[in-house]
Structures are given as structure tokens and as C-alpha cells.
Design a protein around this motif. Sequence first.
Motif, PDB file in Angstrom:
ATOM      1  N   ARG A  27     -50.238  33.383 -51.347  1.00 56.03           N
ATOM      2  CA  ARG A  27     -51.070  32.671 -52.306  1.00 56.03           C
ATOM      3  C   ARG A  27     -51.249  33.500 -53.568  1.00 56.03           C
ATOM      4  N   GLN A  28     -51.107  32.847 -54.706  1.00 50.02           N
ATOM      5  CA  GLN A  28     -51.337  33.488 -55.997  1.00 50.02           C
ATOM      6  C   GLN A  28     -52.500  32.763 -56.666  1.00 50.02           C
ATOM      7  N   VAL A  29     -53.427  33.548 -57.185  1.00 49.11           N
ATOM      8  CA  VAL A  29     -54.604  32.985 -57.838  1.00 49.11           C
ATOM      9  C   VAL A  29     -54.672  33.530 -59.257  1.00 49.11           C
ATOM     10  N   VAL A  30     -54.725  32.631 -60.224  1.00 53.19           N
ATOM     11  CA  VAL A  30     -54.860  33.022 -61.631  1.00 53.19           C
ATOM     12  C   VAL A  30     -56.336  33.278 -61.908  1.00 53.19           C
ATOM     13  N   VAL A  31     -56.615  34.444 -62.483  1.00 45.26           N
ATOM     14  CA  VAL A  31     -57.980  34.788 -62.863  1.00 45.26           C
ATOM     15  C   VAL A  31     -58.235  34.154 -64.225  1.00 45.26           C
ATOM     16  N   GLU A  32     -59.185  33.268 -64.276  1.00 44.27           N
ATOM     17  CA  GLU A  32     -59.472  32.550 -65.520  1.00 44.27           C
ATOM     18  C   GLU A  32     -60.750  33.089 -66.137  1.00 44.27           C
ATOM     19  N   ASP A  33     -60.574  33.696 -67.302  1.00 46.52           N
ATOM     20  CA  ASP A  33     -61.707  34.230 -68.045  1.00 46.52           C
ATOM     21  C   ASP A  33     -61.298  34.284 -69.509  1.00 46.52           C
ATOM     22  N   GLU A  39     -52.759  37.366 -68.981  1.00 47.71           N
ATOM     23  CA  GLU A  39     -52.902  36.534 -67.782  1.00 47.71           C
ATOM     24  C   GLU A  39     -52.882  37.442 -66.567  1.00 47.71           C
ATOM     25  N   VAL A  40     -53.876  37.287 -65.704  1.00 52.42           N
ATOM     26  CA  VAL A  40     -54.006  38.103 -64.508  1.00 52.42           C
ATOM     27  C   VAL A  40     -53.851  37.198 -63.295  1.00 52.42           C
ATOM     28  N   ILE A  41     -52.938  37.596 -62.394  1.00 53.86           N
ATOM     29  CA  ILE A  41     -52.651  36.810 -61.195  1.00 53.86           C
ATOM     30  C   ILE A  41     -52.770  37.737 -60.000  1.00 53.86           C
ATOM     31  N   VAL A  42     -53.570  37.347 -59.016  1.00 52.55           N
ATOM     32  CA  VAL A  42     -53.699  38.165 -57.810  1.00 52.55           C
ATOM     33  C   VAL A  42     -52.865  37.556 -56.685  1.00 52.55           C
ATOM     34  N   ASP A  43     -52.202  38.433 -55.921  1.00 53.02           N
ATOM     35  CA  ASP A  43     -51.408  38.024 -54.774  1.00 53.02           C
ATOM     36  C   ASP A  43     -52.197  38.288 -53.501  1.00 53.02           C
ATOM     37  N   ASP A  47     -54.279  36.076 -44.696  1.00 54.15           N
ATOM     38  CA  ASP A  47     -55.677  36.254 -44.313  1.00 54.15           C
ATOM     39  C   ASP A  47     -56.608  36.337 -45.523  1.00 54.15           C
ATOM     40  N   GLY A  48     -56.023  36.229 -46.726  1.00 49.70           N
ATOM     41  CA  GLY A  48     -56.826  36.306 -47.933  1.00 49.70           C
ATOM     42  C   GLY A  48     -57.018  37.721 -48.455  1.00 49.70           C
ATOM     43  N   ALA A  49     -56.307  38.706 -47.853  1.00 47.29           N
ATOM     44  CA  ALA A  49     -56.421  40.092 -48.318  1.00 47.29           C
ATOM     45  C   ALA A  49     -55.588  40.283 -49.589  1.00 47.29           C
ATOM     46  N   LEU A  50     -56.113  41.036 -50.516  1.00 46.90           N
ATOM     47  CA  LEU A  50     -55.469  41.297 -51.798  1.00 46.90           C
ATOM     48  C   LEU A  50     -54.321  42.289 -51.621  1.00 46.90           C
ATOM     49  N   LEU A  51     -53.121  41.886 -52.071  1.00 45.19           N
ATOM     50  CA  LEU A  51     -51.932  42.724 -51.964  1.00 45.19           C
ATOM     51  C   LEU A  51     -51.591  43.411 -53.280  1.00 45.19           C
ATOM     52  N   GLY A  52     -51.757  42.687 -54.377  1.00 43.65           N
ATOM     53  CA  GLY A  52     -51.389  43.229 -55.674  1.00 43.65           C
ATOM     54  C   GLY A  52     -51.882  42.347 -56.797  1.00 43.65           C
ATOM     55  N   ILE A  53     -51.719  42.881 -58.013  1.00 49.43           N
ATOM     56  CA  ILE A  53     -52.194  42.183 -59.205  1.00 49.43           C
ATOM     57  C   ILE A  53     -51.086  42.208 -60.253  1.00 49.43           C
ATOM     58  N   GLU A  54     -50.678  41.043 -60.729  1.00 50.21           N
ATOM     59  CA  GLU A  54     -49.689  40.942 -61.794  1.00 50.21           C
ATOM     60  C   GLU A  54     -50.427  40.674 -63.098  1.00 50.21           C
ATOM     61  N   ILE A  55     -50.007  41.378 -64.159  1.00 50.73           N
ATOM     62  CA  ILE A  55     -50.673  41.230 -65.444  1.00 50.73           C
ATOM     63  C   ILE A  55     -49.634  40.934 -66.515  1.00 50.73           C
ATOM     64  N   LEU A  56     -49.697  39.735 -67.075  1.00 52.16           N
ATOM     65  CA  LEU A  56     -48.837  39.341 -68.172  1.00 52.16           C
ATOM     66  C   LEU A  56     -49.592  39.659 -69.461  1.00 52.16           C
ATOM     67  N   GLY A  57     -48.924  40.297 -70.411  1.00 48.29           N
ATOM     68  CA  GLY A  57     -49.622  40.779 -71.602  1.00 48.29           C
ATOM     69  C   GLY A  57     -50.392  42.043 -71.276  1.00 48.29           C
ATOM     70  N   ALA A  58     -49.785  42.883 -70.450  1.00 45.21           N
ATOM     71  CA  ALA A  58     -50.460  44.065 -69.913  1.00 45.21           C
ATOM     72  C   ALA A  58     -50.978  45.014 -70.990  1.00 45.21           C
ATOM     73  N   SER A  59     -50.262  45.135 -72.107  1.00 45.47           N
ATOM     74  CA  SER A  59     -50.705  46.062 -73.158  1.00 45.47           C
ATOM     75  C   SER A  59     -52.012  45.609 -73.808  1.00 45.47           C
ATOM     76  N   HIS A  60     -52.396  44.353 -73.599  1.00 49.45           N
ATOM     77  CA  HIS A  60     -53.657  43.835 -74.133  1.00 49.45           C
ATOM     78  C   HIS A  60     -54.784  43.908 -73.104  1.00 49.45           C
ATOM     79  N   VAL A  61     -54.425  44.160 -71.844  1.00 45.45           N
ATOM     80  CA  VAL A  61     -55.413  44.135 -70.762  1.00 45.45           C
ATOM     81  C   VAL A  61     -55.688  45.534 -70.204  1.00 45.45           C
ATOM     82  N   LEU A  62     -54.639  46.356 -70.096  1.00 48.42           N
ATOM     83  CA  LEU A  62     -54.792  47.695 -69.527  1.00 48.42           C
ATOM     84  C   LEU A  62     -54.914  48.739 -70.633  1.00 48.42           C
ATOM     85  N   ARG A  63     -55.620  49.793 -70.338  1.00 46.57           N
ATOM     86  CA  ARG A  63     -55.772  50.887 -71.293  1.00 46.57           C
ATOM     87  C   ARG A  63     -54.431  51.602 -71.478  1.00 46.57           C
TER      88      ARG A  63
END
Length: 74
Positions: A27-33, A39-43, A47-63
Amino acid sequence: MRIEYGEENDVAYIHLVEHIGAGEAVRQVVVEDAGIKGEVIVDLDGDGALLGIEILGASHVLRPETLAQASRKD
């Protein structure tokens, strides 16, 4: 935890587990804010456990120091 970054596409992936097996991320869930400049998408596993986080436009979101430590995918 490790971070991979593709500068050409400005996409980062934060691995929260060592290895994500084929079909494990069911399951992939888009974080809407409106405050996120990318764009942030969690995998999640079955069981609903978080495996990873994909970030599109990462230079605008990560330091910059976070991206500097990431392994490069390009």
C-alpha cells in the motif's frame, strides 16, 4: 535506515528497513499537506508497518545536509 537520492529526477527514497522484498510494499499513501513543496508517499506492508518514504521534489522537502549524506542513484 538509509537514503538514496536521484538528483536528475529530484527523487529521494528513505529506506526504513534494510530490504523491501518484491511485493512487500502493498500500500502506498500520499501525504497531503499544502505546506509540503513536493510529494511524499509512504510505503506500507500488509500489516500497515511503514517500510519507506518516497519524496518527489526532494530538494524542496529535505534539508541540503540530508541530501548531501544520501547515496546517489544517478
